[in-house]
Design a protein around this motif. Structure first.
Motif, PDB file in Angstrom:
ATOM      1  N   ALA A   1      -8.018  54.952  42.629  1.00 21.43           N
ATOM      2  CA  ALA A   1      -8.895  53.861  42.193  1.00 21.43           C
ATOM      3  C   ALA A   1      -9.724  53.318  43.356  1.00 21.43           C
ATOM      4  CB  ALA A   1      -8.083  52.744  41.547  1.00 21.43           C
TER       5      ALA A   1
ATOM      6  N   THR B   1     -12.399  50.187  37.264  1.00 20.58           N
ATOM      7  CA  THR B   1     -11.184  50.284  36.466  1.00 20.58           C
ATOM      8  C   THR B   1     -10.883  51.755  36.239  1.00 20.58           C
ATOM      9  OG1 THR B   1     -11.703  48.209  35.341  1.00 20.58           O
ATOM     10  CG2 THR B   1     -10.055  49.626  34.305  1.00 20.58           C
TER      11      THR B   1
ATOM     12  N   ARG C   1     -11.021  46.421  43.708  1.00 17.92           N
ATOM     13  CA  ARG C   1     -12.200  45.691  44.194  1.00 17.92           C
ATOM     14  C   ARG C   1     -12.295  45.875  45.706  1.00 17.92           C
ATOM     15  NH1 ARG C   1     -11.113  39.415  45.191  1.00 17.92           N
ATOM     16  NH2 ARG C   1      -8.973  39.644  45.878  1.00 17.92           N
TER      17      ARG C   1
ATOM     18  N   ARG D   1      -3.228  50.987  34.153  1.00 19.60           N
ATOM     19  CA  ARG D   1      -4.620  50.688  34.496  1.00 19.60           C
ATOM     20  C   ARG D   1      -4.667  50.085  35.883  1.00 19.60           C
ATOM     21  NH1 ARG D   1      -4.997  46.675  31.487  1.00 19.60           N
ATOM     22  NH2 ARG D   1      -5.517  44.998  32.892  1.00 19.60           N
TER      23      ARG D   1
ATOM     24  N   ASP E   1       0.046  49.189  30.271  1.00 17.17           N
ATOM     25  CA  ASP E   1      -0.452  48.824  28.943  1.00 17.17           C
ATOM     26  C   ASP E   1       0.607  48.034  28.193  1.00 17.17           C
ATOM     27  OD1 ASP E   1      -2.907  49.986  29.326  1.00 17.17           O
ATOM     28  OD2 ASP E   1      -2.600  51.634  27.928  1.00 17.17           O
TER      29      ASP E   1
ATOM     30  N   VAL F   1      -6.038  46.555  44.930  1.00 22.75           N
ATOM     31  CA  VAL F   1      -5.914  47.133  43.600  1.00 22.75           C
ATOM     32  C   VAL F   1      -4.733  46.450  42.897  1.00 22.75           C
ATOM     33  CG1 VAL F   1      -5.540  49.236  42.253  1.00 22.75           C
ATOM     34  CG2 VAL F   1      -6.741  49.376  44.445  1.00 22.75           C
TER      35      VAL F   1
ATOM     36  N   ARG G   1      -7.794  54.486  34.678  1.00 20.06           N
ATOM     37  CA  ARG G   1      -6.605  54.628  33.840  1.00 20.06           C
ATOM     38  C   ARG G   1      -5.839  55.875  34.253  1.00 20.06           C
ATOM     39  NH1 ARG G   1      -4.551  52.599  29.513  1.00 20.06           N
ATOM     40  NH2 ARG G   1      -6.347  51.223  29.307  1.00 20.06           N
TER      41      ARG G   1
ATOM     42  N   GLU H   1      -7.151  48.006  38.572  1.00 20.88           N
ATOM     43  CA  GLU H   1      -8.358  47.193  38.764  1.00 20.88           C
ATOM     44  C   GLU H   1      -8.591  47.114  40.269  1.00 20.88           C
ATOM     45  OE1 GLU H   1     -10.317  45.865  36.429  1.00 20.88           O
ATOM     46  OE2 GLU H   1      -9.066  46.473  34.717  1.00 20.88           O
TER      47      GLU H   1
ATOM     48  N   GLU I   1     -12.864  54.060  33.660  1.00 21.80           N
ATOM     49  CA  GLU I   1     -13.284  53.240  32.523  1.00 21.80           C
ATOM     50  C   GLU I   1     -14.455  52.329  32.846  1.00 21.80           C
ATOM     51  OE1 GLU I   1      -9.734  51.205  31.183  1.00 21.80           O
ATOM     52  OE2 GLU I   1      -9.103  52.972  30.041  1.00 21.80           O
ATOM     53  N   ARG I   2     -14.561  51.923  34.110  1.00 19.76           N
ATOM     54  CA  ARG I   2     -15.619  50.982  34.504  1.00 19.76           C
ATOM     55  C   ARG I   2     -15.913  51.164  35.975  1.00 19.76           C
ATOM     56  NH1 ARG I   2     -15.948  45.754  36.810  1.00 19.76           N
ATOM     57  NH2 ARG I   2     -13.736  45.834  37.300  1.00 19.76           N
TER      58      ARG I   2
END
Length: 139
Positions: free
Chosen positions: A63, A35, A102, A98, A120, A115, A37, A100, A27-28
């Protein structure tokens, strides 16, 4: 600096990891993180309908892998050398998750990052992972 954007990362997954590519949506992908999913399917669930630990591990691992590749390019042989996960709360039943990710350190031979996993519909994270990856030497 981003070397692979969302489209390039999704194409890499489809080409090099076709067996799981349909499970994930990038997603990003930005300098501060990535990000991802997980499209939750029946095969990702444990009894009771919540997402299983192995599925959450896969989400965290993919991720971080993609966060690293977004910065260094398509190095398919970068590998996980360590992962520690804390499962903090039960995810929602049968809903997407999801991640996230870094990067905390990106060196020539090792990358370290964390992570946070979210279900959701829930504001609080359901799990946290700390990962280290080995990056093969440039050829």
């Amino acid at each position: 600096m981003i070397v692979m954007d969302v489209a390039a990362l999704q194409a890499f997954l489809a080409r090099d990891f076709a067996q799981v590519a349909a499970d994930f949506v990038v997603e990003r992908a930005e300098a501060d993180g990535l990000t991802l999913r997980l499209r939750v399917q029946e095969r990702h669930l444990r009894p009771g309908g919540t997402v299983s630990g192995p599925a959450m591990f896969a989400l965290a691992d993919v991720a971080m892998y993609l966060a690293i590749l977004s910065r260094i390019g398509p190095v398919a042989l970068a590998v996980t050398t360590n992962c520690s996960m804390d499962f903090m709360r039960k995810p929602q039943a049968r809903v997407d998750m999801r991640a996230e990710a870094r990067l905390l350190k990106l060196g020539r031979s090792l990358a370290v990052g964390d992570v946070m996993l979210f279900s959701d519909g829930m504001a609080e994270p359901v799990a946290r992972a700390s990962l280290t990856y080995a990056i093969p030497p440039a050829r």
